[in-house]
Write a protein that holds these residues in place. Structure first.
Motif, PDB file in Angstrom:
ATOM      1  N   LEU A 165      48.572  43.088  44.563  1.00  0.00           N
ATOM      2  CA  LEU A 165      47.526  44.099  44.440  1.00  0.00           C
ATOM      3  C   LEU A 165      47.658  45.033  45.641  1.00  0.00           C
ATOM      4  O   LEU A 165      48.084  44.613  46.720  1.00  0.00           O
ATOM      5  CB  LEU A 165      46.146  43.444  44.420  1.00  0.00           C
ATOM      6  CG  LEU A 165      45.911  42.449  43.279  1.00  0.00           C
ATOM      7  CD1 LEU A 165      44.571  41.746  43.462  1.00  0.00           C
ATOM      8  CD2 LEU A 165      45.962  43.151  41.934  1.00  0.00           C
TER       9      LEU A 165
ATOM     10  N   LEU B  94      50.212  37.930  45.777  1.00  0.00           N
ATOM     11  CA  LEU B  94      49.689  36.716  45.159  1.00  0.00           C
ATOM     12  C   LEU B  94      50.848  35.791  44.776  1.00  0.00           C
ATOM     13  O   LEU B  94      52.012  36.198  44.761  1.00  0.00           O
ATOM     14  CB  LEU B  94      48.881  37.071  43.914  1.00  0.00           C
ATOM     15  CG  LEU B  94      47.765  38.106  44.100  1.00  0.00           C
ATOM     16  CD1 LEU B  94      47.156  38.467  42.746  1.00  0.00           C
ATOM     17  CD2 LEU B  94      46.697  37.589  45.046  1.00  0.00           C
TER      18      LEU B  94
ATOM     19  N   ARG C 149      37.800  39.035  45.373  1.00  0.00           N
ATOM     20  CA  ARG C 149      37.698  39.225  43.922  1.00  0.00           C
ATOM     21  C   ARG C 149      38.605  38.263  43.173  1.00  0.00           C
ATOM     22  O   ARG C 149      38.297  37.834  42.064  1.00  0.00           O
ATOM     23  CB  ARG C 149      38.072  40.655  43.544  1.00  0.00           C
ATOM     24  CG  ARG C 149      37.047  41.720  43.902  1.00  0.00           C
ATOM     25  CD  ARG C 149      37.462  43.050  43.297  1.00  0.00           C
ATOM     26  NE  ARG C 149      37.501  42.983  41.847  1.00  0.00           N
ATOM     27  CZ  ARG C 149      36.499  43.303  41.040  1.00  0.00           C
ATOM     28  NH1 ARG C 149      35.363  43.727  41.552  1.00  0.00           N
ATOM     29  NH2 ARG C 149      36.619  43.205  39.735  1.00  0.00           N
ATOM     30  N   GLU C 150      39.770  37.950  43.764  1.00  0.00           N
ATOM     31  CA  GLU C 150      40.761  37.112  43.094  1.00  0.00           C
ATOM     32  C   GLU C 150      40.557  35.621  43.347  1.00  0.00           C
ATOM     33  O   GLU C 150      41.341  34.808  42.871  1.00  0.00           O
ATOM     34  CB  GLU C 150      42.166  37.510  43.568  1.00  0.00           C
ATOM     35  CG  GLU C 150      42.614  38.878  43.113  1.00  0.00           C
ATOM     36  CD  GLU C 150      42.793  38.966  41.612  1.00  0.00           C
ATOM     37  OE1 GLU C 150      43.374  38.031  41.027  1.00  0.00           O
ATOM     38  OE2 GLU C 150      42.340  39.970  41.020  1.00  0.00           O
TER      39      GLU C 150
ATOM     40  N   TYR D 150      37.553  48.947  40.175  1.00  0.00           N
ATOM     41  CA  TYR D 150      37.683  48.026  39.048  1.00  0.00           C
ATOM     42  C   TYR D 150      36.744  48.417  37.905  1.00  0.00           C
ATOM     43  O   TYR D 150      37.116  48.335  36.728  1.00  0.00           O
ATOM     44  CB  TYR D 150      37.394  46.597  39.510  1.00  0.00           C
ATOM     45  CG  TYR D 150      38.575  45.930  40.159  1.00  0.00           C
ATOM     46  CD1 TYR D 150      39.477  45.182  39.409  1.00  0.00           C
ATOM     47  CD2 TYR D 150      38.806  46.060  41.525  1.00  0.00           C
ATOM     48  CE1 TYR D 150      40.571  44.570  39.992  1.00  0.00           C
ATOM     49  CE2 TYR D 150      39.895  45.455  42.123  1.00  0.00           C
ATOM     50  CZ  TYR D 150      40.779  44.711  41.359  1.00  0.00           C
ATOM     51  OH  TYR D 150      41.864  44.118  41.952  1.00  0.00           O
TER      52      TYR D 150
END
Length: 258
Positions: free
Chosen positions: A63, A84, A174-175, A245
């Motif tokens: 991201l 990630l 958020r992840e 988002y």
């Protein structure tokens, strides 16, 4: 900057900058072109590419944050990424696990033993030359020194690198990421300590575009530990990431309905 402005970092940031999550191909293209300008053309860290986009194998499971000015021109300022775990092969090492394989102190933490969906690495922070202010920063992708915080009599704040790091923290939250890793200059922990952020060194130094050390940060601890004067900036950064988002979700809904 006045002392009052120093304690209103969110307002001060919004006067000068806007931070976004690069969620669509156009925004990510800006990221790759900034990286090429800084890492390939200016610093020679990576080879120059014919398409002037610096992309590697980690980008497809990363991201990205993109920083612009807040004026009408919306000039591009800088970027970074959150790498990630690879979805189809989560045990694949993150970049720092390869660079620091021989120096990691696995008695402190062994990334290979952690749940791979709970870890990520902050990397590829790049700031365009016109926004790297000080003499001697020409050979660095970004700058952060104690002098950036000014003096007691005349405080100031390094909005550019700090907002990009906070943007990565917002993306991580958020992840569902719990632990962030970063390969940085040895004194970064001292600088971040001024903000209430604890960084733990987890291995010896390596030669990677200068001397770098592997370190880790706990996402929830970062957010809880931010000093009171940094919290307004964190709120603004987090809200701007959330807005990206939401906007992307609304755009997808419109496309689906057409």
């Amino acid at each position: 900057m006045s002392l009052l402005d120093h304690f209103s970092l969110g307002t001060g940031f919004q006067r000068h900058f806007r931070l976004a999550a690069a969620l669509n191909p156009s925004e990510r293209d800006h990221v790759y072109r900034i990286r090429h300008e800084v890492y390939c053309e200016e610093l020679g860290f990576e080879p120059v590419r014919p398409d002037r986009r610096e992309v590697d194998e980690y980008d497809r499971h990363s991201l990205h944050c993109l920083l612009r000015t807040s004026d009408a021109g919306r000039s591009l300022v800088g970027c970074n990424r959150l790498v990630l775990a690879r979805p189809e092969a989560p045990d694949t090492p993150l970049p720092f696990e390869r660079s620091c394989a021989a120096t990691l102190d696995r008695r402190i933490i062994d990334p290979a033993r952690l749940h791979r969906g709970s870890i990520a690495e902050v990397s590829r922070l790049a700031v365009r030359a016109g926004y790297r202010r000080r003499k001697g920063e020409q050979n660095r992708p970004f700058g952060l020194n104690l002098e950036d915080f000014g003096r007691k009599e005349q405080p100031r704040f390094p909005y550019i690198p700090i907002s990009l790091y906070l943007g990565a923290v917002a993306l991580a939250k958020r992840e569902g990421i719990e632990t962030l890793f970063v390969l940085t200059e040895p004194r970064l922990a001292d600088h971040f300590g001024k903000l209430g952020v604890q960084i733990t060194q987890i291995g010896g130094p390596v030669q990677h575009r200068g001397i770098r050390v592997p370190s880790m940060m706990d996402v929830d601890s970062i957010i809880r530990g931010l000093r009171f004067f940094v919290r307004p900036l964190w709120r603004v950064v987090n809200e701007e990431i959330d807005a990206c988002y939401q906007h992307e979700a609304e755009a997808e809904t419109v496309i689906a309905e057409c």
